[in-house]
Scaffold this motif. Structure first.
Motif, mmCIF file in Angstrom:
data_model
loop_
_atom_site.group_PDB
_atom_site.id
_atom_site.type_symbol
_atom_site.label_atom_id
_atom_site.label_comp_id
_atom_site.label_asym_id
_atom_site.label_seq_id
_atom_site.Cartn_x
_atom_site.Cartn_y
_atom_site.Cartn_z
ATOM 1 N N VAL A 188 -4.046 3.974 6.812
ATOM 2 C CA VAL A 188 -3.801 3.578 5.427
ATOM 3 C C VAL A 188 -4.620 2.352 5.052
ATOM 4 O O VAL A 188 -5.227 2.292 3.970
ATOM 5 C CB VAL A 188 -2.296 3.311 5.221
ATOM 6 N N ARG A 226 -8.264 3.226 4.573
ATOM 7 C CA ARG A 226 -8.449 3.941 3.314
ATOM 8 C C ARG A 226 -8.433 2.961 2.141
ATOM 9 O O ARG A 226 -9.185 3.122 1.168
ATOM 10 C CB ARG A 226 -7.367 5.005 3.136
ATOM 11 N N HIS A 227 -7.591 1.950 2.232
ATOM 12 C CA HIS A 227 -7.559 0.907 1.206
ATOM 13 C C HIS A 227 -8.897 0.183 1.149
ATOM 14 O O HIS A 227 -9.454 -0.040 0.058
ATOM 15 C CB HIS A 227 -6.420 -0.070 1.509
ATOM 16 N N SER A 248 -2.145 -0.852 9.017
ATOM 17 C CA SER A 248 -1.375 -1.292 7.855
ATOM 18 C C SER A 248 -0.497 -2.512 8.125
ATOM 19 O O SER A 248 -0.104 -3.208 7.188
ATOM 20 C CB SER A 248 -0.517 -0.145 7.326
ATOM 21 N N LEU A 305 0.820 -1.220 0.000
ATOM 22 C CA LEU A 305 0.000 0.000 0.000
ATOM 23 C C LEU A 305 0.861 1.281 0.000
ATOM 24 O O LEU A 305 0.477 2.282 0.597
ATOM 25 C CB LEU A 305 -0.956 0.000 1.203
ATOM 26 N N ASP A 325 1.436 3.580 -2.175
ATOM 27 C CA ASP A 325 0.818 4.796 -2.708
ATOM 28 C C ASP A 325 0.013 5.534 -1.641
ATOM 29 O O ASP A 325 0.025 6.769 -1.586
ATOM 30 C CB ASP A 325 -0.086 4.467 -3.898
ATOM 31 N N TYR A 326 -0.660 4.775 -0.792
ATOM 32 C CA TYR A 326 -1.437 5.392 0.285
ATOM 33 C C TYR A 326 -0.515 6.007 1.341
ATOM 34 O O TYR A 326 -0.797 7.079 1.876
ATOM 35 C CB TYR A 326 -2.358 4.362 0.945
ATOM 36 N N HIS A 327 0.574 5.333 1.628
ATOM 37 C CA HIS A 327 1.544 5.875 2.594
ATOM 38 C C HIS A 327 2.165 7.165 2.052
ATOM 39 O O HIS A 327 2.375 8.131 2.799
ATOM 40 C CB HIS A 327 2.636 4.851 2.884
ATOM 41 N N SER A 367 -11.620 2.107 -0.521
ATOM 42 C CA SER A 367 -11.510 2.153 -1.978
ATOM 43 C C SER A 367 -12.081 0.892 -2.620
ATOM 44 O O SER A 367 -12.351 0.867 -3.823
ATOM 45 C CB SER A 367 -10.046 2.323 -2.400
ATOM 46 N N GLU A 370 0.782 9.248 -0.058
ATOM 47 C CA GLU A 370 -0.246 10.289 0.036
ATOM 48 C C GLU A 370 -0.320 10.845 1.450
ATOM 49 O O GLU A 370 -0.500 12.052 1.653
ATOM 50 C CB GLU A 370 -1.605 9.725 -0.379
ATOM 51 N N ARG A 371 -0.207 9.956 2.437
ATOM 52 C CA ARG A 371 -0.228 10.391 3.836
ATOM 53 C C ARG A 371 0.925 11.342 4.120
ATOM 54 O O ARG A 371 0.748 12.402 4.725
ATOM 55 C CB ARG A 371 -0.150 9.180 4.769
#
Length: 254
Positions: free
Chosen positions: A191, A194-195, A223, A29, A31-33, A198, A35-36
């Motif tokens: 994270v 949020r995954h 996570s 994950l 990409d989410y990290h 989605s 973004e954070r």
């Protein structure tokens, strides 16, 4: 690396971080990290960071480690007078790594027992959802919970809203629908949650204790440990087998 005693992260908690699971030499994950990290930097007014270089460095750690976790910690560095920030900050970036907590495997298959923390979270909308270095509330929550009969605790805010556990988000399932506490006043937007959002329709709303008590299943997640079923909340017992079936449905859905 050696951290200066003048570093603003050490003196004021002036910074942010994220913790990433490493699976088969890959950053889960990521990409989410990323973004954070970008959101935290923007809200806190940090200068632009070299995220391409950071990604490359973290990927190299993951390739060498194979499995476990890495933590990216960013401070504003040194400088400034008192609380005043330096005109041209030079951020400090620290990448550390380690093994995953061994008890997570048991938690995932057997579930966890939760109590309620007596310590409540204060409201600060500016930082709500962000993973800053200011974690004294969580430290005190963990300290108070040590030695209890529960695996972890549910944490509420000063208005009596259910927010999170000591180190993870909460997912509630009722009549086939999923909901999670709204984090616009405090708490951390995880994270892994949020995954999940989605992948599935998950409603954010104010949550009270009675919402937890009326749930068909409750999960905590972050996570590193993924989705973990709750087998007991205070004196209430939940059906772990039902929760595990729901967990499988959630994790395999697209």
């Amino acid at each position: 690396m050696d951290l200066s005693h003048k570093d603003r992260g050490l003196n004021y908690g002036d910074g942010f971080f994220t913790t990433v699971k490493i699976t088969s030499g890959r950053l889960a994950l990521w990409d989410y990290h990323l973004e954070r990290l970008q959101k935290c930097a923007k809200v806190l007014g940090f200068p632009a960071l070299d995220y391409m270089s950071l990604t490359s460095d973290c990927q190299e750690v993951a390739r060498q480690r194979k499995c476990g976790f890495l933590k990216v910690l960013v401070t504003r560095g040194c400088g400034g007078r008192g609380y005043g920030v330096p005109e041209k900050p030079s951020p400090t970036i620290i990448i550390s790594q380690g093994e995953l907590p061994s008890h997570y495997v048991d938690w995932q298959s057997k579930g966890v027992s939760l109590g309620y923390s007596e310590i409540q979270l204060g409201h600060q909308p500016l930082f709500a959802g962000l993973k800053t270095l200011n974690r004294l509330e969580q430290v005190m929550i963990k300290q108070a919970a040590q030695g209890s009969v529960f695996d972890d605790v549910i944490v509420e805010d000063i208005a009596g809203n259910v927010i999170e556990s000591s180190a993870s988000n909460i997912l509630i399932v009722k009549n086939g629908k999923m909901l999670t506490p709204k984090l616009d006043l405090c708490g951390i937007s995880g994270v892994y949650l949020r995954h999940l959002c989605s992948q599935r329709e998950i409603t954010e709303q104010r949550v009270k204790r009675q919402d937890l008590e009326a749930a068909d299943a409750i999960f905590i997640c972050n996570s590193l440990m993924g989705l973990v079923p709750v087998k007991a909340l205070d004196k209430q017992v939940f059906d772990v087998q039902t929760a595990l079936q729901i967990k499988e449905e959630i994790e395999t859905s697209k």
